[in-house]
Scaffold this motif. Sequence first.
Motif, PDB file in Angstrom:
ATOM      1  N   PRO A 295      22.953  16.761  -5.657  1.00 37.61           N
ATOM      2  CA  PRO A 295      24.083  17.450  -6.313  1.00 37.61           C
ATOM      3  C   PRO A 295      23.731  18.844  -6.803  1.00 37.61           C
ATOM      4  O   PRO A 295      24.566  19.752  -6.759  1.00 37.61           O
ATOM      5  CB  PRO A 295      24.430  16.520  -7.488  1.00 37.61           C
ATOM      6  N   LEU A 296      22.487  19.018  -7.255  1.00 32.59           N
ATOM      7  CA  LEU A 296      22.068  20.333  -7.741  1.00 32.59           C
ATOM      8  C   LEU A 296      22.031  21.349  -6.612  1.00 32.59           C
ATOM      9  O   LEU A 296      22.455  22.499  -6.771  1.00 32.59           O
ATOM     10  CB  LEU A 296      20.700  20.215  -8.406  1.00 32.59           C
ATOM     11  N   MET A 297      21.528  20.947  -5.452  1.00 28.87           N
ATOM     12  CA  MET A 297      21.522  21.833  -4.288  1.00 28.87           C
ATOM     13  C   MET A 297      22.937  22.276  -3.929  1.00 28.87           C
ATOM     14  O   MET A 297      23.201  23.465  -3.696  1.00 28.87           O
ATOM     15  CB  MET A 297      20.888  21.111  -3.090  1.00 28.87           C
ATOM     16  N   LEU A 298      23.846  21.311  -3.859  1.00 28.84           N
ATOM     17  CA  LEU A 298      25.223  21.630  -3.485  1.00 28.84           C
ATOM     18  C   LEU A 298      25.909  22.475  -4.556  1.00 28.84           C
ATOM     19  O   LEU A 298      26.710  23.362  -4.234  1.00 28.84           O
ATOM     20  CB  LEU A 298      26.001  20.337  -3.255  1.00 28.84           C
ATOM     21  N   LEU A 299      25.595  22.199  -5.822  1.00 30.11           N
ATOM     22  CA  LEU A 299      26.195  22.985  -6.898  1.00 30.11           C
ATOM     23  C   LEU A 299      25.747  24.439  -6.838  1.00 30.11           C
ATOM     24  O   LEU A 299      26.552  25.360  -7.015  1.00 30.11           O
ATOM     25  CB  LEU A 299      25.832  22.374  -8.255  1.00 30.11           C
ATOM     26  N   VAL A 300      24.458  24.661  -6.592  1.00 35.61           N
ATOM     27  CA  VAL A 300      23.951  26.028  -6.487  1.00 35.61           C
ATOM     28  C   VAL A 300      24.607  26.746  -5.313  1.00 35.61           C
ATOM     29  O   VAL A 300      25.019  27.910  -5.422  1.00 35.61           O
ATOM     30  CB  VAL A 300      22.414  26.012  -6.342  1.00 35.61           C
ATOM     31  N   GLU A 301      24.721  26.056  -4.175  1.00 33.31           N
ATOM     32  CA  GLU A 301      25.381  26.671  -3.014  1.00 33.31           C
ATOM     33  C   GLU A 301      26.843  26.987  -3.324  1.00 33.31           C
ATOM     34  O   GLU A 301      27.357  28.046  -2.950  1.00 33.31           O
ATOM     35  CB  GLU A 301      25.276  25.726  -1.816  1.00 33.31           C
ATOM     36  N   TRP A 302      27.530  26.072  -4.000  1.00 34.15           N
ATOM     37  CA  TRP A 302      28.928  26.286  -4.372  1.00 34.15           C
ATOM     38  C   TRP A 302      29.068  27.494  -5.288  1.00 34.15           C
ATOM     39  O   TRP A 302      29.969  28.325  -5.125  1.00 34.15           O
ATOM     40  CB  TRP A 302      29.450  25.021  -5.055  1.00 34.15           C
ATOM     41  N   MET A 303      28.176  27.610  -6.267  1.00 33.20           N
ATOM     42  CA  MET A 303      28.221  28.742  -7.198  1.00 33.20           C
ATOM     43  C   MET A 303      27.938  30.054  -6.476  1.00 33.20           C
ATOM     44  O   MET A 303      28.556  31.084  -6.770  1.00 33.20           O
ATOM     45  CB  MET A 303      27.210  28.520  -8.328  1.00 33.20           C
ATOM     46  N   MET A 304      27.001  30.022  -5.531  1.00 32.69           N
ATOM     47  CA  MET A 304      26.697  31.234  -4.773  1.00 32.69           C
ATOM     48  C   MET A 304      27.906  31.683  -3.961  1.00 32.69           C
ATOM     49  O   MET A 304      28.256  32.863  -3.933  1.00 32.69           O
ATOM     50  CB  MET A 304      25.502  30.975  -3.850  1.00 32.69           C
ATOM     51  N   LYS A 305      28.546  30.733  -3.301  1.00 29.66           N
ATOM     52  CA  LYS A 305      29.688  31.102  -2.467  1.00 29.66           C
ATOM     53  C   LYS A 305      30.898  31.499  -3.296  1.00 29.66           C
ATOM     54  O   LYS A 305      31.785  32.190  -2.799  1.00 29.66           O
ATOM     55  CB  LYS A 305      30.032  29.945  -1.539  1.00 29.66           C
ATOM     56  N   LYS A 306      30.958  31.039  -4.527  1.00 29.59           N
ATOM     57  CA  LYS A 306      32.011  31.477  -5.435  1.00 29.59           C
ATOM     58  C   LYS A 306      31.733  32.866  -6.008  1.00 29.59           C
ATOM     59  O   LYS A 306      32.596  33.460  -6.661  1.00 29.59           O
ATOM     60  CB  LYS A 306      32.147  30.473  -6.588  1.00 29.59           C
ATOM     61  N   GLY A 307      30.518  33.364  -5.791  1.00 26.57           N
ATOM     62  CA  GLY A 307      30.173  34.681  -6.296  1.00 26.57           C
ATOM     63  C   GLY A 307      29.861  34.728  -7.773  1.00 26.57           C
ATOM     64  O   GLY A 307      30.010  35.779  -8.411  1.00 26.57           O
ATOM     65  N   LEU A 308      29.403  33.605  -8.339  1.00 24.29           N
ATOM     66  CA  LEU A 308      29.141  33.552  -9.783  1.00 24.29           C
ATOM     67  C   LEU A 308      27.870  34.289 -10.177  1.00 24.29           C
ATOM     68  O   LEU A 308      27.618  34.494 -11.357  1.00 24.29           O
ATOM     69  CB  LEU A 308      29.064  32.091 -10.240  1.00 24.29           C
ATOM     70  N   PHE A 309      27.042  34.662  -9.193  1.00 23.39           N
ATOM     71  CA  PHE A 309      25.827  35.404  -9.494  1.00 23.39           C
ATOM     72  C   PHE A 309      25.930  36.870  -9.077  1.00 23.39           C
ATOM     73  O   PHE A 309      24.934  37.584  -9.060  1.00 23.39           O
ATOM     74  CB  PHE A 309      24.618  34.768  -8.791  1.00 23.39           C
ATOM     75  N   ASP A 310      27.146  37.307  -8.741  1.00 17.14           N
ATOM     76  CA  ASP A 310      27.313  38.695  -8.292  1.00 17.14           C
ATOM     77  C   ASP A 310      27.040  39.709  -9.400  1.00 17.14           C
ATOM     78  O   ASP A 310      26.775  40.881  -9.112  1.00 17.14           O
ATOM     79  CB  ASP A 310      28.733  38.904  -7.750  1.00 17.14           C
ATOM     80  N   PHE A 311      27.114  39.258 -10.656  1.00 15.41           N
ATOM     81  CA  PHE A 311      26.885  40.200 -11.753  1.00 15.41           C
ATOM     82  C   PHE A 311      25.469  40.774 -11.706  1.00 15.41           C
ATOM     83  O   PHE A 311      25.219  41.878 -12.196  1.00 15.41           O
ATOM     84  CB  PHE A 311      27.090  39.494 -13.100  1.00 15.41           C
ATOM     85  N   TRP A 312      24.526  40.020 -11.103  1.00 15.41           N
ATOM     86  CA  TRP A 312      23.142  40.474 -11.042  1.00 15.41           C
ATOM     87  C   TRP A 312      23.032  41.773 -10.250  1.00 15.41           C
ATOM     88  O   TRP A 312      22.288  42.684 -10.630  1.00 15.41           O
ATOM     89  CB  TRP A 312      22.278  39.380 -10.410  1.00 15.41           C
ATOM     90  N   GLU A 313      23.772  41.877  -9.161  1.00 14.86           N
ATOM     91  CA  GLU A 313      23.718  43.081  -8.336  1.00 14.86           C
ATOM     92  C   GLU A 313      24.254  44.295  -9.075  1.00 14.86           C
ATOM     93  O   GLU A 313      23.883  45.424  -8.762  1.00 14.86           O
ATOM     94  CB  GLU A 313      24.504  42.847  -7.043  1.00 14.86           C
ATOM     95  N   GLN A 314      25.150  44.072 -10.037  1.00 15.68           N
ATOM     96  CA  GLN A 314      25.715  45.189 -10.794  1.00 15.68           C
ATOM     97  C   GLN A 314      24.825  45.604 -11.970  1.00 15.68           C
ATOM     98  O   GLN A 314      24.926  46.721 -12.449  1.00 15.68           O
ATOM     99  CB  GLN A 314      27.101  44.805 -11.309  1.00 15.68           C
ATOM    100  N   LEU A 315      23.971  44.698 -12.423  1.00 13.95           N
ATOM    101  CA  LEU A 315      23.141  44.990 -13.597  1.00 13.95           C
ATOM    102  C   LEU A 315      21.818  45.656 -13.256  1.00 13.95           C
ATOM    103  O   LEU A 315      21.289  46.415 -14.066  1.00 13.95           O
ATOM    104  CB  LEU A 315      22.874  43.695 -14.373  1.00 13.95           C
ATOM    105  N   VAL A 316      21.264  45.356 -12.094  1.00 12.89           N
ATOM    106  CA  VAL A 316      19.918  45.834 -11.760  1.00 12.89           C
ATOM    107  C   VAL A 316      20.003  46.896 -10.677  1.00 12.89           C
ATOM    108  O   VAL A 316      20.970  46.955  -9.910  1.00 12.89           O
ATOM    109  CB  VAL A 316      19.032  44.663 -11.299  1.00 12.89           C
ATOM    110  N   PRO A 317      18.982  47.750 -10.590  1.00 13.94           N
ATOM    111  CA  PRO A 317      18.948  48.750  -9.515  1.00 13.94           C
ATOM    112  C   PRO A 317      18.843  48.071  -8.146  1.00 13.94           C
ATOM    113  O   PRO A 317      18.481  46.898  -8.031  1.00 13.94           O
ATOM    114  CB  PRO A 317      17.688  49.575  -9.839  1.00 13.94           C
TER     115      PRO A 317
END
Length: 423
Positions: A295-317
């Motif tokens: 479930p953790l693997m699928l949850l991480v993949e689901w979150m990635m495809k939802k774009g929940l980690f996109d904020f990282w690209e905006q915060l760092v160079p």
Amino acid sequence: MKKASHLPPWKRPWQWFWLVLALASSLVLIQTMPSGNNMRGDEMDMPSPAAAFTADSPNVTPKRHGKAASNTIATPASPKAEGSEGGMMKKRHSTSTTNKGWWSKVERKASVIGKLLLMVSIAAMVGSIAEARKWHLIFGYILGRFSRLMRLPAIVSIAMPTALYSNTAANSMLVSSHAEGKIEHSTLIAGGMANSYLSYLSHSLRVMYPVLGAVGIPGALYFGGQFSFGFLFILGVLLWHRRRMAGKSNTDSGEVGTTDSHSPYEAPLSWGQTGIKTIQRVCTLLFRMMILTVPLMLLVEWMMKKGLFDFWEQLVPDWVNRIFPPELMSIVATQMGGLVQAAAVAANLRDHGAVTNAQILLAMFVGSAIGNPFRALRRNLPSALGIFPAREAVTIVVGMQLSRIIGVIILIVVTALFIHYTH
């Protein structure tokens, strides 16, 4: 209570409840998995251009050639027929397509997860056999000569191999000898640090095999780097002790092995017992992975495809994002709960092309740097305070943790530079 704590998970009713809940959650995540391409390099769920065009344009009919095309144009369907029969056929087709699409997702995910579980099972089986047969205790023969070379007393020569399977017993030997005046204060600290490293080595071997089965080369480099820096630190401590003890005679000058009766050594298990223990350990690992890791693997993949980690690209160079993309944050976070779970998540991301081997290695090092101090405060320091005097306990734990932090920081820098100049 003690006997119940050693029951395999399939003999506990609550574990079956969690398994059913985990499987249901996994199916829900698969069904609701976004089909977008928000994960870098992920083309697994991307439809072909023709399929996308057809899906977005329901009024467009495919081209037909020859006689079939002319017959189709010459005899258009009546509006009434289209409203009745056509609507029913469209509804049936839509339902069957939806069911087929959902089941194909399940089959595809089951294939990927099954291969991962198979590799982890094989590696765990090898590790369990090695542990039950106590193959790692071959180091004990090497440690005996090595301790004499470093001018360590005989009791330390016995305690060091003992630490491979019982750190508490090994340290108790040193503390008892120190209380009797047989070894000096410096020998107590040097021996305690050596025992700590050997105990860490032994415990890491139990986790190493499943991790190697999951991620392969990054896992081998991770453990190799950690073990190498730890060995260099212990070698420096023992060389310092050798120089300090130069010219002094060891009060405990008995031959190595003369006090073996004090060692809690257990003989290797028979091959029959080894087989039973191996099967039980592998089944336990798979059971727990189905409850937590899948479930953790699928949850991480689901979150990635939802774009929940996109904020990282905006915060760092951009150069930081190229070295440490947002996908690695999920590996680091998962590693706080266990290295096997982190390796499984990393393997799933790598299968989607979202991360490389070097980036997996970097994330594992970062997770180790963050998690080691917390594990030391939660487990290592209380255990040491229960055996050693307070000053010696703090010296041993702090010294070992500083060496590990310095080593892992160096490994992080080297891996980051490798990614920077090769990607």
